[in-house]
Design a protein around this motif. Structure first.
Motif, PDB file in Angstrom:
ATOM      1  N   ARG A   1       3.309  13.625 -31.980  1.00  0.00           N
ATOM      2  CA  ARG A   1       3.315  12.845 -33.227  1.00  0.00           C
ATOM      3  C   ARG A   1       2.011  12.066 -33.379  1.00  0.00           C
ATOM      4  NH1 ARG A   1       3.640   8.014 -34.904  1.00  0.00           N
ATOM      5  NH2 ARG A   1       3.931   7.169 -32.815  1.00  0.00           N
TER       6      ARG A   1
ATOM      7  N   PHE B   1       2.055  18.125 -41.966  1.00  0.00           N
ATOM      8  CA  PHE B   1       2.372  16.866 -41.284  1.00  0.00           C
ATOM      9  C   PHE B   1       1.293  15.827 -41.555  1.00  0.00           C
ATOM     10  CE2 PHE B   1       5.100  15.021 -37.957  1.00  0.00           C
ATOM     11  CZ  PHE B   1       4.402  13.851 -37.703  1.00  0.00           C
TER      12      PHE B   1
ATOM     13  N   THR C   1      10.028  21.715 -45.804  1.00  0.00           N
ATOM     14  CA  THR C   1       8.689  22.180 -46.122  1.00  0.00           C
ATOM     15  C   THR C   1       8.766  23.486 -46.892  1.00  0.00           C
ATOM     16  OG1 THR C   1       7.857  21.189 -44.075  1.00  0.00           O
ATOM     17  CG2 THR C   1       6.449  22.821 -45.159  1.00  0.00           C
TER      18      THR C   1
ATOM     19  N   LEU D   1      -0.874  14.397 -34.238  1.00  0.00           N
ATOM     20  CA  LEU D   1      -0.775  14.895 -35.610  1.00  0.00           C
ATOM     21  C   LEU D   1      -1.101  13.816 -36.634  1.00  0.00           C
ATOM     22  CD1 LEU D   1       2.470  16.952 -35.039  1.00  0.00           C
ATOM     23  CD2 LEU D   1       0.292  17.939 -35.786  1.00  0.00           C
ATOM     24  N   GLU D   2      -0.689  12.582 -36.365  1.00  0.00           N
ATOM     25  CA  GLU D   2      -0.947  11.493 -37.311  1.00  0.00           C
ATOM     26  C   GLU D   2      -2.418  11.089 -37.327  1.00  0.00           C
ATOM     27  OE1 GLU D   2       1.766   8.325 -36.440  1.00  0.00           O
ATOM     28  OE2 GLU D   2       3.401   9.255 -37.566  1.00  0.00           O
TER      29      GLU D   2
ATOM     30  N   ASN E   1      10.539  27.057 -36.589  1.00  0.00           N
ATOM     31  CA  ASN E   1      10.681  25.720 -37.154  1.00  0.00           C
ATOM     32  C   ASN E   1      11.854  24.975 -36.528  1.00  0.00           C
ATOM     33  OD1 ASN E   1      10.206  23.522 -38.790  1.00  0.00           O
ATOM     34  ND2 ASN E   1      11.107  24.431 -40.623  1.00  0.00           N
TER      35      ASN E   1
ATOM     36  N   LEU F   1       9.685  17.818 -39.516  1.00  0.00           N
ATOM     37  CA  LEU F   1       9.183  17.566 -40.864  1.00  0.00           C
ATOM     38  C   LEU F   1      10.351  17.543 -41.831  1.00  0.00           C
ATOM     39  CD1 LEU F   1       6.057  19.869 -41.349  1.00  0.00           C
ATOM     40  CD2 LEU F   1       6.095  17.398 -41.548  1.00  0.00           C
TER      41      LEU F   1
ATOM     42  N   LYS G   1       1.299  14.367 -45.072  1.00  0.00           N
ATOM     43  CA  LYS G   1       2.347  13.384 -45.357  1.00  0.00           C
ATOM     44  C   LYS G   1       1.947  11.967 -44.937  1.00  0.00           C
ATOM     45  CE  LYS G   1       6.266  16.561 -45.388  1.00  0.00           C
ATOM     46  NZ  LYS G   1       6.598  16.348 -46.808  1.00  0.00           N
ATOM     47  N   THR G   2       0.861  11.831 -44.171  1.00  0.00           N
ATOM     48  CA  THR G   2       0.364  10.496 -43.822  1.00  0.00           C
ATOM     49  C   THR G   2      -0.509   9.923 -44.941  1.00  0.00           C
ATOM     50  OG1 THR G   2      -1.670  11.268 -42.722  1.00  0.00           O
ATOM     51  CG2 THR G   2       0.341  11.169 -41.382  1.00  0.00           C
TER      52      THR G   2
ATOM     53  N   TYR H   1       2.186  23.800 -40.179  1.00  0.00           N
ATOM     54  CA  TYR H   1       2.879  22.575 -39.758  1.00  0.00           C
ATOM     55  C   TYR H   1       1.909  21.412 -39.607  1.00  0.00           C
ATOM     56  CZ  TYR H   1       5.137  19.410 -36.362  1.00  0.00           C
ATOM     57  OH  TYR H   1       5.620  18.310 -35.702  1.00  0.00           O
ATOM     58  N   GLN H   2       0.789  21.645 -38.943  1.00  0.00           N
ATOM     59  CA  GLN H   2      -0.186  20.580 -38.711  1.00  0.00           C
ATOM     60  C   GLN H   2      -0.759  20.070 -40.025  1.00  0.00           C
ATOM     61  OE1 GLN H   2      -4.103  21.193 -38.716  1.00  0.00           O
ATOM     62  NE2 GLN H   2      -3.983  18.978 -38.950  1.00  0.00           N
TER      63      GLN H   2
ATOM     64  N   GLN I   1      11.517  21.794 -32.623  1.00  0.00           N
ATOM     65  CA  GLN I   1      11.831  20.388 -32.833  1.00  0.00           C
ATOM     66  C   GLN I   1      12.188  19.641 -31.546  1.00  0.00           C
ATOM     67  OE1 GLN I   1      14.426  19.683 -36.205  1.00  0.00           O
ATOM     68  NE2 GLN I   1      13.402  21.269 -37.420  1.00  0.00           N
TER      69      GLN I   1
END
Length: 594
Positions: free
Chosen positions: A569, A430, A366, A572-573, A353, A363, A433-434, A426-427, A357
């Motif tokens: 990013r 992430f 988490t 992932l979004e 983690n 993130l 959170k959108t 993580y995916q 980065q």
């Protein structure tokens, strides 16, 4: 009170301002009545689709929502339902969804809703392409079949409230009629010439026998008792009563259901053909193309896929040859096995983690936990897995580790990068959170999900280098990743050869011999597994290659302005979608930056 030093506005300026105010008011009215209302109507449609799809199965609903009532979704009857080759009602529903989705023009929707619309359109179009090949779908297989997965799904059935326990017990009572419907379906497959080979049948029977061989000590009894105790809302006396009821259902419903399934399948023995790929069956090639599209999210032709696999194989093998030529000692080090000392899974996840980065967006804090697979289930589960939480809670985020088998610490470390950071956990977090539309949790792309986790494994190997006490650590981990990539690529090529070109075991052996795989038992096992799980390796590896190609494309377009963290990013979004959709919505950002 201070006097104002500002000059009074002229009548012309005031008139212009009034006109501008009127225009803005009209525009906002149009925006509210057109764009916003269209988005609201679209979300209303996707909410309806979600409610219909998620409530079609008790298992689907439970694994999607912890508290469905809070979303005004009624629980369906707690049964497993039935399997049938008559899917006309399902396909009619898909056609209806398509018509309604096409009523919305993309320009009238927000970008997020445009992505959802494109993803759903492609998903339902793909599902409809399989409507003429329903009997080619095989619900049973030794490793991924429903008879193998069902005990695991039931064992992991979480108890959020008392109703969940009641639903779970009712689900157990429905195993028998569910298996009876599967037997009826398999008989129709047999009549149509689609039944499995004896080799596959024997493996399924062996798997079923393992599950029922000791009914009084079946692992589901132990798992249920542990979950009931952890639930913590019943007295010991109440727990004992529920455990007794659970055992009774297992012995009188579940075990007999497996026995009846075995008997019925045995009666169909010798009605199938020898182990062979899908291309040997009527409509098999067409069905295989559908499987690749639905499982990998890639819409290239099989020939194009083979070309891409072959080029990657050549590139990776050339890299390995060059590395070994320049540093012959690497082969010895790889053979002896590189190892991480003082390894703990929790510290490994924390390390991943932190170190990811520099390549991936961070993130917020988490919450996650590590659990170990119950000993009674170790023989039935993979080395590690991430259990996706219900969308309405977003937790717990749990990575399960199976302590059975022998794996090096380095292997477990890279597995944790696949399952944890920057992989599945993580995916998932992430994207959550959108605040995506609920339907995005239910309908995803396996190629994106597993491809992403395979893609980030390469970074996991990079991060592992600093934990090895060897000057050539970076080269060792690079070589290990290339070796894994080559193996996955070989199996993916073999998948296309068996299921699209019709390779038999002899042809598969000739192909594997070229890569130094000579052991006949190993070859037979590889061949049999791929026959039974068409497209499975490609879901991981072709998915990985799609991310690799997308990154290369973005690097070429953006040149020096390419930013790896920004690339990740965006990916992932956008979230789990088919790769044509992903590429489409990466494109505007690339163009605007160039």
């Amino acid at each position: 009170m201070k006097p104002s030093l500002r000059r009074p506005r002229s009548p012309i300026v005031i008139a212009l301002l009034l006109s501008l105010t009127l225009v803005i008011g009209l525009f906002m009215g149009w925006l509210s009545g057109s764009v916003i209302s269209k988005d609201k109507a679209f979300r209303s449609l996707t909410r309806k689709i979600f409610q219909e799809e998620v409530s079609g199965s008790m298992l689907t609903l439970h694994y999607s929502l912890a508290y469905p009532e809070k979303k005004h979704i009624s629980r369906p009857s707690p049964t497993l339902g039935t399997i049938s080759d008559d899917t006309s009602a399902t396909y009619q529903k898909y056609e209806q969804y398509l018509r309604k989705l096409k009523d919305f023009t993309p320009s009238g929707l927000t970008r997020q809703n445009q992505i959802t619309r494109d993803m759903l359109l492609l998903y339902y179009q793909t599902q409809l392409s399989a409507r003429d090949y329903t009997l080619l779908d095989e619900p049973l297989s030794p490793s991924l079949g429903i008879q193998a997965q069902l005990p695991v799904l039931l064992a992991e059935y979480a108890f959020y409230d008392d109703q969940d326990i009641a639903d779970y017990l009712n689900l157990l009572t429905s195993v028998k009629p569910y298996f009876q419907s599967i037997l009826a379906y398999e008989r129709r497959r047999s009549d149509a010439g689609y039944f499995m080979s004896n080799a596959t049948l024997n493996r399924i029977l062996e798997q079923c026998s393992t599950f029922i061989k000791d009914p009084q000590n079946n692992y589901m009894l132990d798992v249920f008792a542990r979950k009931l105790k952890d639930y913590g809302r019943f007295s010991e006396k109440e727990q004992a009563k529920l455990n007794e009821r659970h055992k009774e259902i297992l012995l009188t419903s579940v075990i007999p259901a497996y026995q009846e399934l075995m008997t019925g399948l045995n009666e169909l023995k010798n009605t199938g053909t020898s182990s062979r790929g899908l291309s040997h069956f009527k409509g098999g090639k067409e069905y295989y193309r559908y499987l690749l599209q639905s499982q990998t999210g890639s819409y290239l032709s099989v020939e194009k896929i083979q070309q891409r696999l072959t080029s990657q194989l050549a590139e990776d093998m050339h890299t390995v040859q060059q590395m070994l030529k320049e540093q012959p000692s690497l082969l010895r080090k790889l053979t002896n096995g590189a190892e991480i000392k003082d390894f703990e899974p929790a510290s490994a996840l924390q390390y991943l983690n932190q170190h990811m980065q520099k390549d991936f967006p961070a993130l917020d804090t988490t919450d996650y936990e590590i659990r170990y697979v119950h000993k009674s289930m170790e023989d039935f589960l993979s080395p590690a897995f991430y259990l996706t939480p219900p969308l309405d809670t977003g937790r717990p985020n749990v990575i399960y580790i199976n302590r059975a088998g022998s794996r090096s610490n380095l292997e477990l470390f890279t597995t944790l990068s696949h399952e944890g950071f920057p992989g599945h956990l993580y995916q998932t977090v992430f994207f959550g959170k959108t605040q995506p539309d609920d339907i995005r949790y239910l309908i995803t792309s396996g190629g994106y999900v597993e491809g992403w986790a395979t893609y980030v494994e390469s970074y996991g190997y990079q991060y592992a280098a600093s934990l090895l006490s060897d000057k050539a650590a970076a080269d060792i981990t690079t070589l290990m990743w290339k070796n894994r990539s080559i193996n996955l690529c070989i199996y993916s090529l073999l998948d296309t050869g068996i299921h699209y070109q019709g390779w038999n075991q002899a042809a598969a052996a000739k192909f594997l011999n070229a890569f130094g795989i000579q052991d006949e038992k190993v070859i037979a096992e590889i061949y049999q597994y791929i026959v039974e799980t068409p497209g499975n390796y490609l879901k991981y590896y072709l998915g990985y290659l799609n991310f690799l190609d997308l990154k290369t494309s973005q690097q070429k377009k953006l040149g020096d302005s390419f930013d790896l963290r920004e690339f990740h990013r965006q990916v992932l979004e956008i979230g789990p979608v088919q790769f044509p959709v992903l590429a489409k919505y990466m494109q505007p950002a690339a163009d605007s930056s160039s």
